[in-house]
Write a protein that holds these residues in place. Sequence first.
Motif, PDB file in Angstrom:
ATOM      1  N   PRO A   1     -63.526 -57.213  19.773  1.00 67.16           N
ATOM      2  CA  PRO A   1     -62.377 -56.523  19.175  1.00 67.16           C
ATOM      3  C   PRO A   1     -61.559 -55.828  20.266  1.00 67.16           C
ATOM      4  CG  PRO A   1     -64.428 -55.367  18.692  1.00 67.16           C
ATOM      5  CD  PRO A   1     -64.812 -56.628  19.395  1.00 67.16           C
ATOM      6  N   ASP A   2     -60.287 -55.592  19.978  1.00 65.35           N
ATOM      7  CA  ASP A   2     -59.423 -54.929  20.954  1.00 65.35           C
ATOM      8  C   ASP A   2     -59.718 -53.439  20.994  1.00 65.35           C
ATOM      9  OD1 ASP A   2     -57.653 -56.471  22.542  1.00 65.35           O
ATOM     10  OD2 ASP A   2     -56.719 -57.188  20.697  1.00 65.35           O
ATOM     11  N   ALA A   3     -60.576 -53.028  21.911  1.00 60.33           N
ATOM     12  CA  ALA A   3     -60.809 -51.595  22.123  1.00 60.33           C
ATOM     13  C   ALA A   3     -60.192 -51.269  23.475  1.00 60.33           C
ATOM     14  CB  ALA A   3     -62.303 -51.316  22.098  1.00 60.33           C
ATOM     15  N   GLY A   4     -60.572 -50.159  24.067  1.00 58.58           N
ATOM     16  CA  GLY A   4     -60.026 -49.818  25.378  1.00 58.58           C
ATOM     17  C   GLY A   4     -60.418 -50.878  26.402  1.00 58.58           C
ATOM     18  N   VAL A   5     -59.571 -51.080  27.398  1.00 61.68           N
ATOM     19  CA  VAL A   5     -59.860 -52.077  28.430  1.00 61.68           C
ATOM     20  C   VAL A   5     -60.617 -51.421  29.583  1.00 61.68           C
ATOM     21  CG1 VAL A   5     -58.812 -53.645  30.119  1.00 61.68           C
ATOM     22  CG2 VAL A   5     -57.860 -53.467  27.813  1.00 61.68           C
ATOM     23  N   ASP A   6     -61.732 -52.059  29.974  1.00 58.98           N
ATOM     24  CA  ASP A   6     -62.550 -51.571  31.080  1.00 58.98           C
ATOM     25  C   ASP A   6     -62.097 -52.283  32.364  1.00 58.98           C
ATOM     26  OD1 ASP A   6     -64.478 -51.260  33.025  1.00 58.98           O
ATOM     27  OD2 ASP A   6     -66.189 -51.597  31.687  1.00 58.98           O
ATOM     28  N   GLU A   7     -61.415 -51.526  33.249  1.00 55.39           N
ATOM     29  CA  GLU A   7     -60.825 -52.140  34.444  1.00 55.39           C
ATOM     30  C   GLU A   7     -61.857 -52.790  35.365  1.00 55.39           C
ATOM     31  OE1 GLU A   7     -57.728 -52.867  35.122  1.00 55.39           O
ATOM     32  OE2 GLU A   7     -56.963 -51.867  33.330  1.00 55.39           O
TER      33      GLU A   7
ATOM     34  N   GLY B   1     -63.173 -67.617  25.681  1.00 60.49           N
ATOM     35  CA  GLY B   1     -63.526 -67.747  24.264  1.00 60.49           C
ATOM     36  C   GLY B   1     -64.070 -66.495  23.605  1.00 60.49           C
ATOM     37  N   THR B   2     -64.471 -65.491  24.415  1.00 61.66           N
ATOM     38  CA  THR B   2     -65.154 -64.337  23.805  1.00 61.66           C
ATOM     39  C   THR B   2     -64.526 -62.966  24.098  1.00 61.66           C
ATOM     40  OG1 THR B   2     -66.673 -64.109  25.684  1.00 61.66           O
ATOM     41  CG2 THR B   2     -67.384 -65.539  23.864  1.00 61.66           C
ATOM     42  N   ARG B   3     -63.778 -62.847  25.179  1.00 61.81           N
ATOM     43  CA  ARG B   3     -63.210 -61.524  25.511  1.00 61.81           C
ATOM     44  C   ARG B   3     -62.025 -61.181  24.598  1.00 61.81           C
ATOM     45  NH1 ARG B   3     -67.516 -61.622  28.265  1.00 61.81           N
ATOM     46  NH2 ARG B   3     -67.503 -61.386  30.540  1.00 61.81           N
TER      47      ARG B   3
ATOM     48  N   ARG C   1     -55.466 -60.346  28.766  1.00 62.44           N
ATOM     49  CA  ARG C   1     -54.118 -60.206  29.344  1.00 62.44           C
ATOM     50  C   ARG C   1     -54.189 -59.489  30.697  1.00 62.44           C
ATOM     51  NH1 ARG C   1     -51.054 -58.564  23.727  1.00 62.44           N
ATOM     52  NH2 ARG C   1     -50.897 -60.693  22.904  1.00 62.44           N
ATOM     53  N   ARG C   2     -55.051 -58.481  30.776  1.00 62.08           N
ATOM     54  CA  ARG C   2     -55.235 -57.782  32.060  1.00 62.08           C
ATOM     55  C   ARG C   2     -55.923 -58.689  33.075  1.00 62.08           C
ATOM     56  NH1 ARG C   2     -53.459 -55.343  34.511  1.00 62.08           N
ATOM     57  NH2 ARG C   2     -54.949 -53.903  35.439  1.00 62.08           N
ATOM     58  N   VAL C   3     -56.894 -59.487  32.602  1.00 58.97           N
ATOM     59  CA  VAL C   3     -57.596 -60.423  33.497  1.00 58.97           C
ATOM     60  C   VAL C   3     -56.602 -61.409  34.117  1.00 58.97           C
ATOM     61  CG1 VAL C   3     -59.284 -62.336  33.614  1.00 58.97           C
ATOM     62  CG2 VAL C   3     -59.858 -60.243  32.352  1.00 58.97           C
ATOM     63  N   PHE C   4     -55.660 -61.905  33.298  1.00 60.17           N
ATOM     64  CA  PHE C   4     -54.674 -62.872  33.810  1.00 60.17           C
ATOM     65  C   PHE C   4     -53.821 -62.238  34.914  1.00 60.17           C
ATOM     66  CE2 PHE C   4     -54.552 -64.993  29.320  1.00 60.17           C
ATOM     67  CZ  PHE C   4     -55.838 -65.488  29.532  1.00 60.17           C
TER      68      PHE C   4
END
Length: 318
Positions: free
Chosen positions: A160-166, A196-198, A204-207
Amino acid sequence: YMRGTVTAFSPFDARADAEALRKAMKGMGTDEETVLKILTSRNNAQRQEIASAFKTLFGRDLVEDLKKELTGKFETLMVSLMRPAYIFDAHALKHAIKGAGTNEKVLTEILASRTPAEVQKIKQVYLQEYEANLEDKITGETSGHFQRMLVVLLQAKRDPDAGVDESLVEQDAQVLFRAGELKWGTDEEKFITILGTRSVSHLRRVFDKYMTISGFQIEETIDRETSGDLEKLLLAVVKCIRSVPAYFAETLYYSMKGAGTDDDTLIRVMVSRSEIDLLDIRREFRKNFAKSLYQMIQKDTSGDYRKALLLLCGGDDE
């Protein structure tokens, strides 16, 4: 939050609509104009009420009557509008894996673009409608890494979209870099698991991070490191993570670009997105292809089929 072109019609009278449709299809010749005007301006829930009133009043099945009275692409479009959303998707998937040859394009488009909740619902409906397990059917007709990615998407377990862990963003970007650009051969498993899972916001941050590390867009790497159906599926997933409306704008554009029209795709996207985000798709279309979706449909289709598609499109963005 809905950005569809088709919304609930008001004032709505299912009985009056059923009577008008019966009159339009009764006797010699069919009044196609009435049929298309009613069916494109009511939302799906209202169409179901009309079908129910039609059966009550006339003891007839509205969909069967439409199939008898209409022909060609226009018939396909009108019958498609009568299917509830999840049944529509389940039906498209069933036909994509039925008989000789699998239509990978349909599997890719639906499973890459639907939310985890939608995928769960499609699986339930598939089981109810066809008394078969969708995952079993798909694994029976596909193979290799393409099959594995489809199975991951069918689990519908995206975070689920929670906070992003940098720190995890950095780690995933490095893993993808090592699995693709830095490796002789490609570690497809890593791409499948991460894409498939993140969660959407995490990816979007990973990209972005991936671009910083490698100097390439993730799409360029997928293009170079993979091929065939897997490549198309991974690219569709990446595009949908970036923007579902932009993905569908591109899908619509290529369904009409060049010689001949891919009417199956055109119908599937126009029907399935008409109550969800077709306004956003129109905006992306205009932005990315320097012409409006409305104009392209107008140029590429004809007759009642064109009239109905233009009504679903809901306006020109010139």
